[in-house]
Design a protein around this motif. Structure first.
Motif, short mmCIF file in Angstrom:
data_model
loop_
_atom_site.label_atom_id
_atom_site.label_comp_id
_atom_site.label_asym_id
_atom_site.label_seq_id
_atom_site.Cartn_x
_atom_site.Cartn_y
_atom_site.Cartn_z
N ASP A 153 0.81 -1.22 0.00
CA ASP A 153 0.00 0.00 0.00
C ASP A 153 0.84 1.27 0.00
N THR A 154 2.08 1.18 0.48
CA THR A 154 2.91 2.38 0.59
C THR A 154 3.70 2.69 -0.68
N ILE A 155 3.74 1.75 -1.64
CA ILE A 155 4.59 1.96 -2.82
C ILE A 155 3.82 1.83 -4.12
N LEU A 156 2.50 1.89 -4.06
CA LEU A 156 1.70 1.83 -5.28
C LEU A 156 1.46 3.23 -5.79
N GLU A 157 1.60 3.42 -7.07
CA GLU A 157 1.35 4.72 -7.67
C GLU A 157 0.48 4.54 -8.90
N ASP A 158 -0.17 5.63 -9.30
CA ASP A 158 -1.04 5.56 -10.47
C ASP A 158 -0.24 5.26 -11.72
N ALA A 159 -0.90 4.60 -12.64
CA ALA A 159 -0.25 4.26 -13.90
C ALA A 159 0.05 5.51 -14.72
N SER A 160 1.06 5.44 -15.56
CA SER A 160 1.45 6.58 -16.38
C SER A 160 0.51 6.73 -17.56
N LEU A 161 0.68 7.83 -18.29
CA LEU A 161 -0.17 8.08 -19.47
C LEU A 161 0.07 7.05 -20.55
N PHE A 162 1.23 6.42 -20.55
CA PHE A 162 1.57 5.45 -21.59
C PHE A 162 1.45 4.02 -21.07
N SER A 263 -4.87 -0.17 -12.15
CA SER A 263 -4.11 0.91 -12.79
C SER A 263 -2.95 1.35 -11.93
N GLU A 264 -2.45 0.45 -11.02
CA GLU A 264 -1.36 0.83 -10.13
C GLU A 264 -0.14 -0.04 -10.38
N GLN A 265 1.02 0.51 -10.10
CA GLN A 265 2.26 -0.23 -10.26
C GLN A 265 3.24 0.18 -9.17
N LEU A 266 4.26 -0.63 -8.94
CA LEU A 266 5.21 -0.36 -7.88
C LEU A 266 6.04 0.86 -8.22
N SER A 267 6.17 1.75 -7.25
CA SER A 267 6.97 2.96 -7.47
C SER A 267 8.44 2.72 -7.16
N ILE A 268 8.75 1.66 -6.40
CA ILE A 268 10.14 1.34 -6.04
C ILE A 268 10.49 -0.01 -6.63
N GLN A 269 11.27 0.00 -7.68
CA GLN A 269 11.70 -1.22 -8.35
C GLN A 269 13.16 -1.56 -8.05
N THR A 270 13.98 -0.55 -7.80
CA THR A 270 15.41 -0.74 -7.63
C THR A 270 15.90 0.01 -6.40
N PHE A 271 17.15 -0.21 -6.03
CA PHE A 271 17.75 0.53 -4.92
C PHE A 271 17.91 2.01 -5.26
N GLU A 272 18.07 2.31 -6.54
CA GLU A 272 18.14 3.72 -6.94
C GLU A 272 16.81 4.42 -6.68
N ASP A 273 15.71 3.73 -6.98
CA ASP A 273 14.39 4.29 -6.67
C ASP A 273 14.23 4.51 -5.17
N VAL A 275 16.58 5.16 -2.95
CA VAL A 275 17.39 6.29 -2.49
C VAL A 275 16.78 7.62 -2.88
N LYS A 276 16.17 7.68 -4.06
CA LYS A 276 15.64 8.94 -4.56
C LYS A 276 14.35 9.37 -3.87
N GLN A 277 13.58 8.42 -3.37
CA GLN A 277 12.30 8.78 -2.74
C GLN A 277 12.53 9.35 -1.34
N ARG A 278 11.51 10.00 -0.78
CA ARG A 278 11.66 10.66 0.51
C ARG A 278 10.59 10.25 1.54
N HIS A 279 9.55 9.52 1.13
CA HIS A 279 8.47 9.23 2.07
C HIS A 279 8.67 7.94 2.84
N LEU A 280 9.70 7.14 2.49
CA LEU A 280 9.96 5.89 3.18
C LEU A 280 11.35 5.92 3.82
N GLU A 281 11.42 5.51 5.10
CA GLU A 281 12.72 5.24 5.71
C GLU A 281 13.12 3.82 5.37
N PHE A 282 14.42 3.57 5.34
CA PHE A 282 14.87 2.22 5.02
C PHE A 282 16.09 1.88 5.86
#
Length: 484
Positions: A153-162, A263-273, A275-282
């Protein structure tokens, strides 16, 4: 006399109970508890006794009432059957796997092996170079890596236009585009070469732009003009129609799965994702091999992961897996750890998911003191269990999932290999169409050569050059012939 016998009986029973501690005492005090192998195999009393240290970690070793059970206990039982040894299992006193402290001493199970307080450590111990310096490891009995455990629930985001492009992979879309352009080009060339499509005075209706439009109309299952007249162009058209039908069928089926999965997909797929996000501590486990892996890594992304965890080490580092999993479930927290343990958490908590990227492939092994004669024997026995399928059976037993998996969870974008057959058929059809066009032209050239008493090859070359001559040269020749 009867009173004396009764006193002797009570004294003997008391000594027997004191000699064999219960599992509860062993679990609380770190003492060893023995496994009765004599009742299973005859002659077990003559087998050597090994003192085994372990750690309570679900599902490897778990206390159930007065017994220990789990993956490692089952593995230890199978190894004892193969190598003919008895064992006593004790829970590590400090509750740690083993790391090098500031005073130069080893803690946890590794420390007990180094101090020879135990003959064998049977637990999910990661094989690392620093541990290999002080103990000997067997062949891995489980393979793992480093992954990210997240709450869905914390890493689902809306699908893109494409999102409509999701049914096919990028490679698949590139292959479709290449097939479309090549097929249109073959259609144009076949129409130019075939005598039935080109009369020598006017351009064939199948210009390159018209051929592109014809291919697009066929791909959309719409009628397209001009209509092919020659056999070669009809072959190419028919094979392109077949390709279009199969392609559209695959796309519609794949897009149905995409729509059903939401229409949702994971917003965090890699370790780079991550590091770049700010709403989750890890974070990860304190004093673990995973933390050391990121500390010693030279990869910039992995260095950023370590720096972030080190800055907040008082809050983001967990003491054990149970604490880490509970934090993932209760708060905006992502846990970095062994994928094999994360897979267990995903199997038991349906709202958890592991990200696709896996770093640092590694293995779990059994630890023995350096120079122990049991190391090689245990390694061979583990290899035998792997070859017989026993290790896979144990993995299935203790990692059994309680979650239901829908079909769309197993779906992934379609790759060119999945439709490689239709691409091959298209290529063969295009080649056949071009060969038929050349045969048609050669037949006409032979008839013209017989009529004009010329060489067939020279007539064939003239026909080809006439068909692919630039428009400016054609206009000049036409203007020259029209002058008196």
């Amino acid at each position: 006399m009867e009173r004396s016998l009764w006193v002797a009986f009570c004294l003997g029973a008391t000594l027997f109970l004191l000699d064999e501690p219960t599992l509860a005492d062993a679990t609380e005090n770190g003492d060893y508890t023995s496994k009765d192998t004599d009742s299973v195999r005859g002659g077990g009393k003559d087998w050597p006794m090994l003192y085994v240290t372990t750690i309570l970690e679900d599902p490897y070793v778990m206390a159930r009432g007065t017994e220990l059970e789990g993956y490692c206990i089952d593995l230890l039982e199978k190894l004892s059957e193969i190598l003919h040894f008895r064992y006593k299992v004790g829970v590590v006193k400090d509750g740690k796997y083993g790391s090098l402290s500031t005073n130069g001493n080893w803690t946890g199970m590794i420390g007990e092996i180094v101090r020879k307080e135990a003959d064998l450590a049977v637990a999910p111990l990661t094989i690392t170079s620093i541990r290999e310096d002080v103990v000997d490891f067997t062949q891995p009995f489980l393979h793992t890596g480093i992954g990210i455990l997240l709450e869905k629930d914390t890493i689902l985001e809306d699908a893109s236009l494409f999102h409509f492009l999701a049914p096919f992979s990028k490679e698949m879309w590139a292959g479709i585009l290449a097939a479309y352009v090549i097929s249109s080009l073959c259609l144009f060339l076949a129409a130019r070469v075939s005598p039935r499509e080109w009369d020598g005075n006017e351009d064939t209706p199948f210009t390159f732009l018209n051929s592109l439009w014809f291919g697009a109309g066929s791909l959309a299952l719409q009628g397209a003009v001009p209509l092919p007249k020659s056999l070669s162009v009809r072959i190419i058209s028919a094979i392109w129609w077949l390709f279009s039908i199969v392609l559209l069928t695959a796309y519609i089926a794949g897009f149905s799965f995409v729509l059903e999965s939401g229409s949702e997909q994971l917003s965090i797929q890699t370790f780079e994702d991550l590091v770049k996000q700010r709403h989750l501590e890890f974070g990860t486990m304190a004093s673990s091999s995973t933390l050391r892996y990121f500390k010693e890594s030279k990869n910039p992304i992995q260095q950023m992961v370590y720096e972030s965890m080190n800055k907040k080490k008082d809050t983001v580092l967990a003491q054990n897996y149970q604490e880490a999993i509970q934090r993932v479930l209760d708060s905006n927290y992502a846990f970095i750890g062994e994928t094999v343990s994360q897979d267990l958490a995903v199997a038991r908590h349906c709202n958890l998911i592991r990200s696709p990227e896996v770093l640092g492939p590694r293995g779990f092994g059994l630890a023995t003191p350096q120079g122990s004669p049991w190391t090689n024997k245990l390694s061979v026995a583990i290899l035998k269990l792997g070859e017989a399928g026993d290790l896979d059976q144990l993995r299935s037993k203790w990692w059994e999932s309680s979650c239901s998996h829908d079909d769309h969870d197993k779906w992934s974008p379609l790759k060119p290999q999945a439709l490689g057959g239709i691409f091959l058929i298209l290529a063969l059809g295009l080649a056949l169409g071009m060969m038929v066009a050349l045969i048609e032209l050669s037949k006409k050239s032979r008839r013209t050569a017989d009529q004009e008493k010329k060489s067939c090859c020279s007539v064939f070359n003239e026909e080809l050059s006439q068909r692919f001559r630039p428009r400016e040269i054609k206009k000049q020749e036409t203007a020259g012939k029209s002058k008196p």
